[in-house]
Motif scaffolding. Structure first.
Motif, PDB file in Angstrom:
ATOM      1  N   PRO A  29       0.813  -1.222   0.000  1.00  0.00           N
ATOM      2  CA  PRO A  29       0.000   0.000   0.000  1.00  0.00           C
ATOM      3  C   PRO A  29       0.846   1.272   0.000  1.00  0.00           C
ATOM      4  O   PRO A  29       0.532   2.224  -0.723  1.00  0.00           O
ATOM      5  CB  PRO A  29      -0.835  -0.133   1.285  1.00  0.00           C
ATOM      6  N   SER A  30       1.930   1.286   0.776  1.00  0.00           N
ATOM      7  CA  SER A  30       2.796   2.461   0.818  1.00  0.00           C
ATOM      8  C   SER A  30       3.469   2.695  -0.528  1.00  0.00           C
ATOM      9  O   SER A  30       3.527   3.831  -1.025  1.00  0.00           O
ATOM     10  CB  SER A  30       3.858   2.301   1.904  1.00  0.00           C
ATOM     11  N   CYS A  31       3.999   1.642  -1.120  1.00  0.00           N
ATOM     12  CA  CYS A  31       4.699   1.791  -2.399  1.00  0.00           C
ATOM     13  C   CYS A  31       3.744   2.239  -3.498  1.00  0.00           C
ATOM     14  O   CYS A  31       4.066   3.127  -4.299  1.00  0.00           O
ATOM     15  CB  CYS A  31       5.377   0.480  -2.788  1.00  0.00           C
ATOM     16  N   THR A  32       2.568   1.641  -3.553  1.00  0.00           N
ATOM     17  CA  THR A  32       1.597   2.006  -4.586  1.00  0.00           C
ATOM     18  C   THR A  32       1.180   3.458  -4.454  1.00  0.00           C
ATOM     19  O   THR A  32       1.056   4.191  -5.452  1.00  0.00           O
ATOM     20  CB  THR A  32       0.377   1.082  -4.501  1.00  0.00           C
ATOM     21  N   ILE A  83       9.890  -0.257 -16.873  1.00  0.00           N
ATOM     22  CA  ILE A  83       9.463  -1.067 -15.730  1.00  0.00           C
ATOM     23  C   ILE A  83      10.157  -0.522 -14.490  1.00  0.00           C
ATOM     24  O   ILE A  83      11.322  -0.109 -14.534  1.00  0.00           O
ATOM     25  CB  ILE A  83       9.834  -2.555 -15.925  1.00  0.00           C
ATOM     26  N   THR A  84       9.442  -0.528 -13.369  1.00  0.00           N
ATOM     27  CA  THR A  84      10.044  -0.148 -12.102  1.00  0.00           C
ATOM     28  C   THR A  84       9.343  -0.916 -10.984  1.00  0.00           C
ATOM     29  O   THR A  84       8.564  -1.820 -11.230  1.00  0.00           O
ATOM     30  CB  THR A  84       9.967   1.383 -11.890  1.00  0.00           C
ATOM     31  N   GLY A  85       9.646  -0.570  -9.720  1.00  0.00           N
ATOM     32  CA  GLY A  85       8.960  -1.203  -8.602  1.00  0.00           C
ATOM     33  C   GLY A  85       9.893  -1.712  -7.524  1.00  0.00           C
ATOM     34  O   GLY A  85      11.126  -1.608  -7.628  1.00  0.00           O
ATOM     35  N   TRP A  86       9.281  -2.235  -6.477  1.00  0.00           N
ATOM     36  CA  TRP A  86       9.970  -2.775  -5.303  1.00  0.00           C
ATOM     37  C   TRP A  86       9.595  -4.250  -5.214  1.00  0.00           C
ATOM     38  O   TRP A  86       8.426  -4.593  -5.055  1.00  0.00           O
ATOM     39  CB  TRP A  86       9.527  -2.020  -4.052  1.00  0.00           C
ATOM     40  N   ALA A 108      14.072  -0.614  -7.715  1.00  0.00           N
ATOM     41  CA  ALA A 108      14.116   0.335  -6.605  1.00  0.00           C
ATOM     42  C   ALA A 108      14.360  -0.320  -5.253  1.00  0.00           C
ATOM     43  O   ALA A 108      14.046   0.258  -4.211  1.00  0.00           O
ATOM     44  CB  ALA A 108      12.810   1.130  -6.562  1.00  0.00           C
ATOM     45  N   THR A 109      14.945  -1.503  -5.233  1.00  0.00           N
ATOM     46  CA  THR A 109      15.191  -2.241  -4.003  1.00  0.00           C
ATOM     47  C   THR A 109      16.692  -2.481  -3.835  1.00  0.00           C
ATOM     48  O   THR A 109      17.418  -2.545  -4.822  1.00  0.00           O
ATOM     49  CB  THR A 109      14.476  -3.607  -4.047  1.00  0.00           C
ATOM     50  N   SER A 290      11.719   4.977  -1.992  1.00  0.00           N
ATOM     51  CA  SER A 290      12.632   4.519  -3.046  1.00  0.00           C
ATOM     52  C   SER A 290      11.892   4.351  -4.363  1.00  0.00           C
ATOM     53  O   SER A 290      12.438   4.634  -5.436  1.00  0.00           O
ATOM     54  CB  SER A 290      13.318   3.205  -2.638  1.00  0.00           C
ATOM     55  N   THR A 291      10.631   3.914  -4.321  1.00  0.00           N
ATOM     56  CA  THR A 291       9.858   3.777  -5.558  1.00  0.00           C
ATOM     57  C   THR A 291       9.486   5.152  -6.114  1.00  0.00           C
ATOM     58  O   THR A 291       9.443   5.344  -7.339  1.00  0.00           O
ATOM     59  CB  THR A 291       8.594   2.937  -5.338  1.00  0.00           C
ATOM     60  N   TYR A 292       9.203   6.096  -5.226  1.00  0.00           N
ATOM     61  CA  TYR A 292       8.935   7.476  -5.645  1.00  0.00           C
ATOM     62  C   TYR A 292      10.157   8.061  -6.347  1.00  0.00           C
ATOM     63  O   TYR A 292      10.063   8.653  -7.422  1.00  0.00           O
ATOM     64  CB  TYR A 292       8.566   8.288  -4.406  1.00  0.00           C
TER      65      TYR A 292
END
Length: 358
Positions: A29-32, A83-86, A108-109, A290-292
């Motif tokens: 939820p935080s990352c999204t 593409i991106t993401g955690w 982003a990890t 980090s995703t932001y």
């Protein structure tokens, strides 16, 4: 690949891979929410290469093969720009094989820093040599920590991080206990009851999400929290909250993505986040930050280079391009983004930043 000359009426499809199940699901939820803020900020300006972002979220909490298969299906449409993401390194490796360098992939990890990444994989999170290793050195220098016990999930990132640490320690024998457990482990008694653990001065935790929270609760219940420090490069405020403030005593965390309330940038970012998501939104945490940052770094990279073409991006990175991110400038060493890293100590369910790591 999209270029700056494309029409504003067109959109750029970006895949965001975030786990919505499994032990890492507590961060979704935080990352999204943080990615949504970044997308709206970018779209309210010039977009990426003059085009609006359209975001599709993929569940990265499934098996690496399942995630990679879904990514492959999206890529087959020819509409995906990046593409991106955690998500875990195991998922990244499978997805990178499926992508095959067709689009840029900003991971982003924290990662293990292997030299054989596929073309176009850009590592926004930290290499252990830039984060975990200097944090271990700080604990040795400031707290006298000499001997380490390691508990980690059983996949590539924890094992390779320990390899990096073993190379940096004065002696490989300074790691006195080492255990790897499956993702989703709920019982850590075998590690906590090990006689070898009593020889350690501190524990390095290389677990993911809810596994870390469960471990910290059991570690504290065993009476060990006051006997030895803990260090992790993979804890955010959601993990602290899930464990409970009483389970976070003497817990140190290394990260490049703390949102520091003591800085004007940190306060402003939290304020923008609350206005965008509302007062009852999930926390803006180190992981979601980090995703932001990765989303904004993608925009800056594309606008600096003028395209999302992977060979062109790779050529620019090798020439030493430096990008202005939302909070700090980031250069690249090969495909590794490099910026300042910090060490913090848990204070209940928050972080107190105590040192910038060399």
């Amino acid at each position: 690949m999209p270029t700056r000359d494309e029409s504003r009426e067109e959109t750029i499809e970006i895949l965001s891979i975030v786990p919505t199940q499994g032990p890492a699901g507590i961060i979704a939820p935080s990352c999204t929410a943080a990615i949504s803020l970044a997308v709206d900020e970018i779209n309210s300006g010039t977009g990426i290469l003059g085009r609006e972002i359209r975001l599709t979220t993929i569940d990265g909490g499934r098996s690496p093969y399942a995630v990679a298969a879904e990514v492959e299906a999206f890529l087959a449409t020819g509409m995906v720009g990046a593409i991106t993401g955690w998500h875990t390194s195991a998922v990244r490796r499978a997805v990178a094989d499926a992508v095959g360098g067709r689009v840029p992939y900003l991971y982003a990890t924290d990662h293990e820093g292997l030299p054989d990444e596929r073309p176009g994989v850009l590592l926004v999170g930290e290499h252990p040599d830039h984060q975990t290793v200097p944090a271990v050195a700080w604990l040795r220098r400031e707290l006298g920590v000499r001997r380490w016990a390691v508990i980690g999930n059983d996949y590539i990132w924890p094992r390779q991080t320990v390899h990096a640490l073993r190379r940096a320690l004065p002696s490989p024998a300074d790691i006195v206990a080492e255990q790897y457990v499956p993702l989703g482990t709920t019982d850590f008694r075998a590690f906590l009851d090990s006689p070898a653990l009593l020889r350690a001065d501190a524990v390095l935790i290389l677990l993911v999400g809810a596994d870390t929270a469960r471990f910290n609760r059991q570690f504290t219940a065993a009476g060990l929290a006051t006997a030895m420090a803990r260090l992790s490069p993979a804890v955010d405020e959601n993990v602290l909250l899930s464990a409970g403030p009483g389970a976070n005593t003497d817990l140190y965390v290394a990260s490049s993505f703390f949102v520091d309330e003591h800085t004007a940038d940190g306060r402003a970012r939290r304020a923008r986040y609350r206005r965008h998501q509302g007062e009852f939104a999930p926390a803006l945490t180190t992981f979601s930050n980090s995703t932001y940052e990765a989303m904004h770094l993608l925009r800056t990279l594309a606008d600096t280079v003028g395209t999302l073409d992977v060979p062109t991006i790779t050529a620019h990175l090798s020439s030493g391009v430096v990008l202005d991110g939302p909070s700090t400038r980031r250069g690249f060493l090969g495909n590794q983004a490099v910026g300042p890293a910090y060490l913090a100590k848990a204070d209940g369910v928050f972080f107190d930043i105590i040192e910038q790591l060399p």
